[in-house]
Design an enzyme around this catalytic site. Structure first.
Site, PDB file in Angstrom:
ATOM      1  N   PRO A 123     -33.980  -4.601  29.505  1.00  0.00           N
ATOM      2  CA  PRO A 123     -35.039  -5.264  30.286  1.00  0.00           C
ATOM      3  C   PRO A 123     -36.430  -4.745  29.931  1.00  0.00           C
ATOM      4  O   PRO A 123     -37.432  -5.334  30.344  1.00  0.00           O
ATOM      5  CB  PRO A 123     -34.680  -4.935  31.739  1.00  0.00           C
ATOM      6  CG  PRO A 123     -33.583  -3.940  31.702  1.00  0.00           C
ATOM      7  CD  PRO A 123     -32.998  -3.911  30.342  1.00  0.00           C
TER       8      PRO A 123
ATOM      9  N   GLU B 273     -27.216   3.035  33.622  1.00  0.00           N
ATOM     10  CA  GLU B 273     -28.624   3.087  34.045  1.00  0.00           C
ATOM     11  C   GLU B 273     -29.551   2.990  32.841  1.00  0.00           C
ATOM     12  O   GLU B 273     -30.721   2.706  32.975  1.00  0.00           O
ATOM     13  CB  GLU B 273     -28.916   4.376  34.807  1.00  0.00           C
ATOM     14  CG  GLU B 273     -28.212   4.470  36.132  1.00  0.00           C
ATOM     15  CD  GLU B 273     -28.485   3.274  37.028  1.00  0.00           C
ATOM     16  OE1 GLU B 273     -29.649   3.003  37.308  1.00  0.00           O
ATOM     17  OE2 GLU B 273     -27.512   2.614  37.423  1.00  0.00           O
TER      18      GLU B 273
ATOM     19  N   ARG C 275     -27.750 -22.398  17.532  1.00  0.00           N
ATOM     20  CA  ARG C 275     -28.046 -23.839  17.522  1.00  0.00           C
ATOM     21  C   ARG C 275     -29.222 -24.182  16.612  1.00  0.00           C
ATOM     22  O   ARG C 275     -29.450 -25.344  16.317  1.00  0.00           O
ATOM     23  CB  ARG C 275     -28.216 -24.383  18.934  1.00  0.00           C
ATOM     24  CG  ARG C 275     -29.269 -23.681  19.756  1.00  0.00           C
ATOM     25  CD  ARG C 275     -29.279 -24.137  21.210  1.00  0.00           C
ATOM     26  NE  ARG C 275     -29.804 -25.462  21.354  1.00  0.00           N
ATOM     27  CZ  ARG C 275     -29.081 -26.534  21.712  1.00  0.00           C
ATOM     28  NH1 ARG C 275     -27.801 -26.417  21.962  1.00  0.00           N
ATOM     29  NH2 ARG C 275     -29.646 -27.707  21.826  1.00  0.00           N
TER      30      ARG C 275
ATOM     31  N   ASP D 101     -35.198 -30.475  21.680  1.00  0.00           N
ATOM     32  CA  ASP D 101     -34.917 -29.599  22.822  1.00  0.00           C
ATOM     33  C   ASP D 101     -36.210 -29.231  23.541  1.00  0.00           C
ATOM     34  O   ASP D 101     -37.264 -29.155  22.919  1.00  0.00           O
ATOM     35  CB  ASP D 101     -34.328 -28.258  22.338  1.00  0.00           C
ATOM     36  CG  ASP D 101     -32.843 -28.336  22.042  1.00  0.00           C
ATOM     37  OD1 ASP D 101     -32.215 -29.342  22.375  1.00  0.00           O
ATOM     38  OD2 ASP D 101     -32.322 -27.357  21.464  1.00  0.00           O
TER      39      ASP D 101
HETATM   40  N1  ADE Z   1     -29.746  -5.544  29.917  1.00  0.00           N
HETATM   41  C1  ADE Z   1     -29.915  -5.505  31.261  1.00  0.00           C
HETATM   42  N2  ADE Z   1     -30.827  -6.397  31.650  1.00  0.00           N
HETATM   43  C2  ADE Z   1     -31.272  -7.026  30.524  1.00  0.00           C
HETATM   44  C3  ADE Z   1     -32.215  -8.046  30.279  1.00  0.00           C
HETATM   45  N3  ADE Z   1     -32.927  -8.612  31.256  1.00  0.00           N
HETATM   46  N4  ADE Z   1     -32.395  -8.440  28.998  1.00  0.00           N
HETATM   47  C4  ADE Z   1     -31.712  -7.862  27.995  1.00  0.00           C
HETATM   48  N5  ADE Z   1     -30.801  -6.899  28.171  1.00  0.00           N
HETATM   49  C5  ADE Z   1     -30.574  -6.477  29.429  1.00  0.00           C
END
Ligand code: ADE
Length: 246
Positions: A90, A117, A155, A170
């Site tokens: 993230p 974590e 794709r 798309d």
């Molecule tokens: N792992 C946990 N959350 C994630 C996300 N939002 N994007 C990519 N990998 C992740």
């Protein structure tokens, strides 16, 4: 194109990659997806992949050694160290259609799926060449993010989709959301298909679709419409229509 995915739960991919477009792309030899279990690169009896964080705090952290060893084993197999090594997290740069178009240009990619974590910072700093997030939310497993990214890339590989133009119409491919689509029946529960689509007039249809895509994008995603180049006529048309249509 070949994509190597390093993860802790390779079984998660079985169903997602055995259907529809990805299945066809594999059968046609357009994509080779190779899964590697990071746990196979541990050396202790318990096949330990995670440990408590130094300095304390909640949760577990993915250890660096099995991740480094897994990546190095793949590089050795492929006889190259030039492949992009993408860590899914993230904290990465945000994935979108533009990033998918960038990644499809590579003949090889390696994806590392994080877990727990977090992942030891040395993987980020000294192993990964890129970090990607699929959105501003936290998943319990990087595997889900890898599935999303692989699907969006596959794709775009020439020859994967039935018609040469279906990826180019798309949503997001031209910076706009896709225009409304209709199929049979012509009238359903009293709701009719817009008459222009039945007219057989291809230039009228193309104009209507472009206008609808612009209108929809302007209404739903003002952030996107700002980045699209519109003609003066289109700008005028939008301001006239934006207020009074769904
Ligand atoms: N792992 C946990 N959350 C994630 C996300 N939002 N994007 C990519 N990998 C992740």
């Amino acid at each position: 194109m070949r994509i190597d995915i390093l993860c802790l739960f390779p079984e998660m991919f079985a169903s997602a990659f055995a259907q529809s477009i990805i299945k066809r792309a594999k059968e046609r030899g357009l994509i080779d997806i190779v899964l590697h279990n990071i746990r196979d690169y541990t050396h202790d009896k318990h096949r330990t992949v995670d440990e408590y964080p130094y300095g304390g705090g909640p949760g577990m952290v993915l250890k660096p050694e099995p991740v480094f060893e897994a990546v190095e084993a793949v590089e050795q197999q492929l006889n190259t160290s030039e492949i992009p090594i993408i860590l899914l997290t993230p904290q990465g740069r945000l994935f979108n259609q533009q990033v998918a178009r960038e990644l499809v240009l590579y003949s090889h990619l390696m994806l590392i799926c994080g877990h727990y974590e977090g992942i030891d910072e040395r993987v980020r700093r000294h192993l990964a060449t890129d970090e990607i997030s699929i959105g501003d939310y936290v998943l319990s497993s990087g595997e889900l993010a890898a599935m999303v990214i692989v699907d969006a890339i596959v794709r775009l590989i020439p020859g994967v989709l039935g018609s040469a133009t279906s990826a180019s119409s798309d949503s997001h491919s031209n910076g706009l959301l896709e225009y409304p689509q209709y199929t049979r029946p012509r009238v359903y529960r009293g709701w009719s298909v817009p008459s222009v689509l039945l007219s057989g007039n291809h230039s009228e249809i193309a104009l209507w679709r472009r206008q609808q895509a612009i209108l929809r994008t302007a209404k739903r995603r003002p952030d996107l419409i700002k980045k699209v180049t519109l003609s003066d006529k289109e700008k005028e048309w939008i301001s006239e229509n934006l207020l009074n249509r769904k």
